[in-house]
Design a protein around this motif. Structure first.
Motif, mmCIF file in Angstrom:
data_model
loop_
_atom_site.group_PDB
_atom_site.id
_atom_site.type_symbol
_atom_site.label_atom_id
_atom_site.label_comp_id
_atom_site.label_asym_id
_atom_site.label_seq_id
_atom_site.Cartn_x
_atom_site.Cartn_y
_atom_site.Cartn_z
ATOM 1 N N VAL A 40 -22.599 -23.742 -53.404
ATOM 2 C CA VAL A 40 -23.813 -23.098 -52.906
ATOM 3 C C VAL A 40 -24.844 -24.153 -52.500
ATOM 4 O O VAL A 40 -25.352 -24.892 -53.350
ATOM 5 C CB VAL A 40 -24.408 -22.136 -53.963
ATOM 6 C CG1 VAL A 40 -25.673 -21.474 -53.441
ATOM 7 C CG2 VAL A 40 -23.376 -21.091 -54.359
ATOM 8 N N SER A 138 -21.186 -18.592 -45.333
ATOM 9 C CA SER A 138 -21.069 -19.061 -46.708
ATOM 10 C C SER A 138 -19.669 -18.762 -47.267
ATOM 11 O O SER A 138 -19.073 -19.591 -47.955
ATOM 12 C CB SER A 138 -22.140 -18.396 -47.573
ATOM 13 O OG SER A 138 -21.954 -18.720 -48.924
ATOM 14 N N ASP A 141 -17.112 -21.042 -45.814
ATOM 15 C CA ASP A 141 -17.264 -22.330 -46.480
ATOM 16 C C ASP A 141 -16.632 -22.302 -47.873
ATOM 17 O O ASP A 141 -15.992 -23.270 -48.290
ATOM 18 C CB ASP A 141 -18.751 -22.702 -46.557
ATOM 19 C CG ASP A 141 -18.957 -24.192 -46.625
ATOM 20 O OD1 ASP A 141 -18.234 -24.938 -45.929
ATOM 21 O OD2 ASP A 141 -19.831 -24.627 -47.409
ATOM 22 N N THR A 142 -16.800 -21.205 -48.595
ATOM 23 C CA THR A 142 -16.184 -21.066 -49.918
ATOM 24 C C THR A 142 -14.671 -21.223 -49.814
ATOM 25 O O THR A 142 -14.061 -21.962 -50.589
ATOM 26 C CB THR A 142 -16.543 -19.699 -50.549
ATOM 27 O OG1 THR A 142 -17.918 -19.713 -50.919
ATOM 28 C CG2 THR A 142 -15.692 -19.387 -51.772
#
Length: 160
Positions: A40, A138, A141-142
């Motif tokens: 994060v 996000s 990306d995880t």
């Protein structure tokens, strides 16, 4: 606002995408729950306040701001994050569910439920689309970071 999308993990038709097992994907999801600062952007630290076999109570520190959440783990199935709404933060939940329709395919479903209002004006609609786009990026990306974690564990000489 509710939002959901699916990311394909294994694609039997694309030889350039390295396959991952359900167990490897699960390990990556647990890593994200236990060490979210690796995943994060802007998160300075995470303190795990309590832990059971299936839950984590966490405190997330973003500069001067602190957010508390509860993570519920259903082993090899799903991870659910419940964030309490405060004056400064939108509350809601994120559930990441592993889906495996057959031996070759593997997906990760992301489901968001937030306290953001439904889109009844153009400004609200635009805000919601920006939030959805940020969530999607996000999540991509995880998955990328989980792939890196899995690859690093496969490399010779890595004992983890």
């Amino acid at each position: 606002m509710n939002f959901e999308h699916l990311i394909q993990i294994n694609d039997p038709l694309n030889p350039f995408v390295e396959s991952m097992t359900r167990e490897q994907l699960w390990e990556g999801l647990v890593l994200r729950a236990e060490q979210p600062q690796l995943f994060v952007l802007g998160l300075d630290s995470c303190t795990i306040l309590s832990r059971t076999d299936s839950t984590l109570e966490r405190e997330l520190h973003y500069g001067q701001a602190t957010v508390r959440d509860r993570v519920t783990l259903a082993p090899n199935e799903s991870v659910r994050y419940d964030i309490l709404a405060t004056e400064a933060y939108v509350g809601g939940s994120l559930t990441m569910t592993i889906e495996q329709p057959d031996e070759l395919q593997l997906f990760l479903r992301f489901e968001y439920k937030t306290t953001l209002p439904a889109a009844d004006t153009e400004d609200t609609r635009q805000t919601n689309e920006i939030v959805k786009s940020a969530y999607r990026e996000s999540d991509i990306d995880t998955v990328r970071l989980i792939r890196q974690f899995v690859q690093a564990r496969k490399e010779p000489g890595n004992l983890h």
